[in-house]
Design a protein around this motif. Sequence first.
Motif, PDB file in Angstrom:
ATOM      1  N   GLY A 404      31.724 -19.615 -15.870  1.00 16.79           N
ATOM      2  CA  GLY A 404      30.822 -20.724 -16.286  1.00 16.79           C
ATOM      3  C   GLY A 404      30.513 -21.505 -14.906  1.00 16.79           C
ATOM      4  O   GLY A 404      29.226 -21.872 -14.821  1.00 16.79           O
ATOM      5  N   VAL A 405      31.393 -21.319 -13.896  1.00 20.59           N
ATOM      6  CA  VAL A 405      30.897 -21.954 -12.656  1.00 20.59           C
ATOM      7  C   VAL A 405      29.679 -21.173 -12.038  1.00 20.59           C
ATOM      8  O   VAL A 405      28.766 -21.716 -11.380  1.00 20.59           O
ATOM      9  N   GLU A 410      23.960 -20.761 -10.495  1.00 17.95           N
ATOM     10  CA  GLU A 410      22.914 -19.711 -10.711  1.00 17.95           C
ATOM     11  C   GLU A 410      23.262 -18.385  -9.828  1.00 17.95           C
ATOM     12  O   GLU A 410      22.341 -17.774  -9.199  1.00 17.95           O
ATOM     13  N   MET A 411      24.590 -18.031  -9.823  1.00 22.32           N
ATOM     14  CA  MET A 411      24.856 -16.933  -9.199  1.00 22.32           C
ATOM     15  C   MET A 411      24.947 -15.745  -9.929  1.00 22.32           C
ATOM     16  O   MET A 411      25.848 -15.278 -10.437  1.00 22.32           O
ATOM     17  N   THR A 412      23.814 -15.267 -10.502  1.00 20.02           N
ATOM     18  CA  THR A 412      23.744 -14.102 -11.324  1.00 20.02           C
ATOM     19  C   THR A 412      24.476 -12.968 -11.069  1.00 20.02           C
ATOM     20  O   THR A 412      24.846 -12.128 -11.878  1.00 20.02           O
ATOM     21  N   ALA A 413      24.335 -12.404  -9.833  1.00 23.48           N
ATOM     22  CA  ALA A 413      25.048 -11.156  -9.448  1.00 23.48           C
ATOM     23  C   ALA A 413      26.681 -11.153  -9.682  1.00 23.48           C
ATOM     24  O   ALA A 413      27.069 -10.430 -10.029  1.00 23.48           O
ATOM     25  N   LEU A 418      31.497 -10.295 -12.666  1.00 21.91           N
ATOM     26  CA  LEU A 418      32.656 -10.622 -13.394  1.00 21.91           C
ATOM     27  C   LEU A 418      32.794 -10.326 -14.859  1.00 21.91           C
ATOM     28  O   LEU A 418      33.642  -9.787 -15.471  1.00 21.91           O
ATOM     29  N   LYS A 419      31.350 -10.464 -15.760  1.00 22.76           N
ATOM     30  CA  LYS A 419      31.411 -10.301 -16.985  1.00 22.76           C
ATOM     31  C   LYS A 419      31.673  -8.864 -17.135  1.00 22.76           C
ATOM     32  O   LYS A 419      32.481  -8.417 -18.287  1.00 22.76           O
ATOM     33  N   ALA A 420      31.291  -7.922 -16.484  1.00 18.56           N
ATOM     34  CA  ALA A 420      31.681  -6.411 -16.447  1.00 18.56           C
ATOM     35  C   ALA A 420      33.270  -6.132 -16.485  1.00 18.56           C
ATOM     36  O   ALA A 420      33.589  -5.335 -17.359  1.00 18.56           O
ATOM     37  N   THR A 421      33.999  -6.819 -15.747  1.00 15.27           N
ATOM     38  CA  THR A 421      35.229  -6.846 -15.704  1.00 15.27           C
ATOM     39  C   THR A 421      36.011  -7.352 -16.919  1.00 15.27           C
ATOM     40  O   THR A 421      37.163  -6.815 -17.604  1.00 15.27           O
ATOM     41  N   MET A 422      35.455  -8.286 -17.443  1.00 13.50           N
ATOM     42  CA  MET A 422      35.931  -9.096 -18.575  1.00 13.50           C
ATOM     43  C   MET A 422      35.601  -8.263 -20.125  1.00 13.50           C
ATOM     44  O   MET A 422      36.677  -8.008 -20.739  1.00 13.50           O
TER      45      MET A 422
END
Length: 423
Positions: A404-405, A410-413, A418-422
């Motif tokens: 969320g942070v 807008e730290m897209t990369a 992070l989403k990939a690891t989740m």
Amino acid sequence: MKSKYVLLASALLITVAAFAQKDQIKSAEKALKSGDAQGAITILKDAENMVANAKDAEQAQFYFVKGNAYLDLANKKVEESKNLSLAAESYKKLIDVEKASGKQKFSTQAATSITTIKGLLINSAIADTQSNKNIDGAKKLYEAYQLDRNDTINLYYAASTAVNGQDYDLALPFYEELKKVNYSGKGTLYLAVNKANGNEDNFGNAKDRDLAVKLGTHEKPKTEAIPSKRGEIYKNLALILVQKGRIEDAKKAIADARKANPEDTSLILSEANLYLETKDFDTYKKLVGEALQKDPNNADLVFNLGVISANAKNNEDAEKYYLKALEINPNYTNAYLNLAALKLEAEKPIIDEMNKLGTSAKDMKRYDVLKAQRESVFKGVIPYLKKANELDPKNEDVAKTLLGVYKALEMTAEAKALKATMN
């Protein structure tokens, strides 16, 4: 002569009653063997009034059959909790009868059944807590403790489960009993990873753990200390007593505990928390100082001081204690989490002000200032959240907060990685 006939008649009545009772016990046994546990209980209820005058052997047999019948019903999920309790009560009466008579026939089997009931109560309590039935779970855990008072951990879990269910009237006598037995819960875990399933198993002692490692079934042995739970116990006891207006009783309870356990530093924190609750800030500060003097390099102690300071809305001290805890133990996950939470508190007033702004040039200018402040808050928590996520990657709440942070900034990369690891 008449009196002799009366005595003879009385003797015959007693003999007939005894025979009738034996027949009822046999009939109950037969009904139970055929699967009719409820029928067995009905038969035994008819003999209930006569059992007190029966011979010890017959009393023991009566309670044995009765216990078996109730246990059978419980196993069939018929009023499980109630019937487990009734079964245990019957088995305990059986054991008392045979102990008094000096002749044991059913006691060993009864003791085994009581152990089984204890396990069933605990498993049922766990299922209750998973279904948010904490009150039911707490009562079953206390029943399990009553079956084996040496296993005091069930009393501790009964108390904490009652608190989770917010039934403080139920929890209070449990905590008072924990105080009476001076329960600590302090111990040692002897752990090693099971090669077959990857789970971390706990062994009863270091010798058994090391043998399993030597045999090759386990690896990565480690030993962990289980900290004392007295601080938590007396904190909860004191809070309940304060809630009931029994402030002096609360103070006495913790004072007694500290006197009995002078080396248990967690009790200092509980006493400090009590004086914080009663708004005696001078005594609170004094106890905080005492705690630090006693054990300045105890990361748990320093961290808890941070929690107490945060609860007192003293964020400056809270941050100082959390950072001190990290100096002592750089891998203290909860300290990173609490620091992040502490920093994120600054976001709310910023958002509240932003929401009140209009569309005038002045308001838009102020909005940009507030937006920059909010971004600064987010940037400040990233190091803490990243470290917490690194130390505890399975904690989804940490990962979601960090995600969320990233999105807010807008730290897209970073968000994508992070989403990939989740996933």
